[in-house]
Enzyme design. Structure first.
Site, PDB file in Angstrom:
ATOM      1  NE  ARG A  21       0.230  -9.463  -3.343  1.00 21.73           N
ATOM      2  CZ  ARG A  21      -0.403  -9.626  -4.481  1.00 21.73           C
ATOM      3  NH1 ARG A  21      -1.678  -9.274  -4.579  1.00 21.73           N
ATOM      4  NH2 ARG A  21       0.170 -10.104  -5.548  1.00 21.73           N
ATOM      5  N   GLY A  22       1.529  -6.410  -4.801  1.00 21.73           N
ATOM      6  CA  GLY A  22       1.228  -6.357  -6.232  1.00 21.73           C
ATOM      7  C   GLY A  22       1.645  -4.980  -6.736  1.00 21.73           C
ATOM      8  CB  ALA A  23       3.763  -3.995  -9.611  1.00 24.15           C
ATOM      9  NE  ARG A  26       7.363  -6.035  -1.334  1.00 21.70           N
ATOM     10  CZ  ARG A  26       6.641  -7.004  -1.896  1.00 21.70           C
ATOM     11  NH1 ARG A  26       5.351  -6.832  -2.088  1.00 21.70           N
ATOM     12  NH2 ARG A  26       7.200  -8.130  -2.274  1.00 21.70           N
ATOM     13  CD  GLN A  63       2.554 -13.761  -3.001  1.00 23.42           C
ATOM     14  OE1 GLN A  63       2.901 -14.932  -3.009  1.00 23.42           O
ATOM     15  NE2 GLN A  63       3.411 -12.779  -2.829  1.00 23.42           N
ATOM     16  CG  ASP A  72       6.552  -7.325  -9.296  1.00 19.95           C
ATOM     17  OD1 ASP A  72       6.377  -8.508  -9.599  1.00 19.95           O
ATOM     18  OD2 ASP A  72       5.898  -6.736  -8.412  1.00 19.95           O
ATOM     19  CG  ASN A 121       5.771 -11.569 -12.176  1.00 21.81           C
ATOM     20  OD1 ASN A 121       5.206 -10.635 -11.603  1.00 21.81           O
ATOM     21  ND2 ASN A 121       5.178 -12.734 -12.345  1.00 21.81           N
ATOM     22  CE  LYS A 122       5.936 -12.677  -5.461  1.00 20.31           C
ATOM     23  NZ  LYS A 122       6.789 -12.003  -4.443  1.00 20.31           N
TER      24      LYS A 122
HETATM   25  O1  MRU Z   1       5.403  -9.860  -3.600  1.00 19.63           O
HETATM   26  P1  MRU Z   1       4.143  -9.435  -4.310  1.00 19.63           P
HETATM   27  O2  MRU Z   1       2.951 -10.205  -3.890  1.00 19.63           O
HETATM   28  O3  MRU Z   1       3.947  -7.942  -4.246  1.00 19.63           O
HETATM   29  O4  MRU Z   1       4.434  -9.796  -5.827  1.00 19.63           O
HETATM   30  C1  MRU Z   1       3.437  -9.567  -6.780  1.00 19.63           C
HETATM   31  C2  MRU Z   1       3.802 -10.029  -8.135  1.00 19.63           C
HETATM   32  O5  MRU Z   1       4.892 -10.507  -8.374  1.00 19.63           O
HETATM   33  C3  MRU Z   1       2.806  -9.792  -9.222  1.00 19.63           C
HETATM   34  O6  MRU Z   1       2.881 -10.794 -10.182  1.00 19.63           O
HETATM   35  C4  MRU Z   1       3.121  -8.460  -9.897  1.00 19.63           C
HETATM   36  O7  MRU Z   1       3.225  -7.439  -8.951  1.00 19.63           O
HETATM   37  C5  MRU Z   1       2.112  -8.085 -10.918  1.00 19.63           C
HETATM   38  S1  MRU Z   1       0.621  -7.553 -10.176  1.00 19.63           S
HETATM   39  C6  MRU Z   1      -0.456  -6.983 -11.318  1.00 19.63           C
END
Ligand code: MRU
Length: 329
Positions: A49-51, A83, A181, A222, A232-233
């Protein structure tokens, strides 16, 4: 940097090896993807996970389809529909599909995306660390670290490079309900490297700001629109409002691959995940049976709440002129 690589391509076996982030921090286990369907599952179920990390994984997913002789267009659709919010996934898949259409190897393109991301994250850290002062306490949300990218991270790369340069810093990690996370991943990777970190419940952030215990906030993204609107999250927007009220600089760190210059706000889909993620903790239901939950995975922070955006091409104010200039550099 202590080597924490969430994505490994095994060129001999032609397999994608991912750290299984669902198991951290208690177990460091790997999840092997042999097909594009395995990669699609890994992205959807948040093994990875993470963009930037889902972008790189998606690219290798399409490469696996190429290697196995699968229908590339079908694989592209399946991977794309895992996603909806982080734009890096679409950016990476489009890059690979274009390479394919030009008769180039998808695997080579995926490897390029992977290698470039390591350099990009490093640059974000080296550029952004200049904003950090000796003695700063920095609050971060979710995980925008090595685990969310190829290495170093985005927001955590800034923190890492400040630390590598001898600045005496402390990090506060929001636990980041419901998937945690912050507690599970950010605390794990900073602690792994010896960077001082403490975890708080998400609702403690405002109190710490009021007490004057937060000097700066740095988060990842994201998707960033041309006008500087940041997705973002979930919880990022609340933090940005609190930061404004308390006059605390609020930074977003992200690579250019996270910018979406074409979409408007109404085009962006905010992922809604299974409400069980909110209703259950460690398999135990905490919400009464029959009561529903909201489970938006992301939120939207308007540019007027953001101090600056840190990218691999420099630090910009969140407005269209400055953002477009980045792409012309
Ligand atoms: O749902 P996730 O864990 O994929 O969400 C991740 C985030 O929101 C991060 O802050 C974002 O992807 C930046 S990662 C460098």
């Amino acid at each position: 940097m202590k080597d924490l690589r969430p994505i490994i391509w095994d060129d001999d076996k032609k397999e994608l090896i991912l750290i299984d982030q669902r198991k951290l921090p208690n177990k460091l286990e790997y999840f092997i993807c042999k097909t594009y369907e395995d990669v699609a599952y890994a992205i959807k179920d948040m093994v990875v996970r993470g963009a930037p990390a889902i972008g790189i994984s998606g690219a290798y997913g399409l490469a696996l389809a190429e290697i196995k002789g699968d229908n590339i267009y079908k694989a592209y659709e399946v991977l794309k529909n895992t996603r909806p919010t982080a734009v890096n996934l679409f950016w990476a898949l489009d890059r690979c599909l274009n390479a394919y259409k030009e008769g180039k190897s998808i695997l080579d393109e995926a490897k390029k995306i992977h290698e470039e991301d390591i350099e990009t994250c490093k640059k974000i850290g080296m550029i952004g660390e200049k904003l950090i002062e000796d003695g700063d306490t920095i609050l971060t949300h979710c995980n925008a670290g090595a685990l969310a990218t190829s290495a170093y991270g985005t927001a955590l790369s800034v923190i890492r490079f400040a630390f590598y340069n001898g600045k005496n810093i402390r990090v506060i990690a929001d636990e980041t309900r419901p998937r945690l996370q912050g507690a599970k991943l950010t605390a794990f990777e900073l602690n792994y490297e010896g960077i001082p970190v403490k975890v708080i419940t998400d609702n403690t952030a405002g109190f710490l700001m009021q007490k004057g215990e937060v000097d700066k906030i740095i988060v990842g993204a994201d998707r960033i629109l041309a006008d500087g609107t940041v997705y973002n999250k979930i919880g990022t927007y609340s933090l940005a409002v609190l930061a404004k009220y308390h006059n605390i600089p609020f930074y977003v760190a992200a690579p250019l691959s996270t910018f979406d210059l074409k979409s408007k706000e109404e085009d962006v889909i905010i992922e809604e995940r299974d409400e069980k993620e909110v209703a259950y903790i460690d398999g135990v239901r905490i919400v009464p049976e029959g009561v529903g939950c909201y489970n938006y995975a992301f939120d939207k922070t308007p540019p007027n709440l953001i101090t600056a955006i840190i990218t691999e091409k420099g630090i910009v104010k969140p407005n269209k002129d400055e953002i477009l200039k980045l792409f012309n550099k």
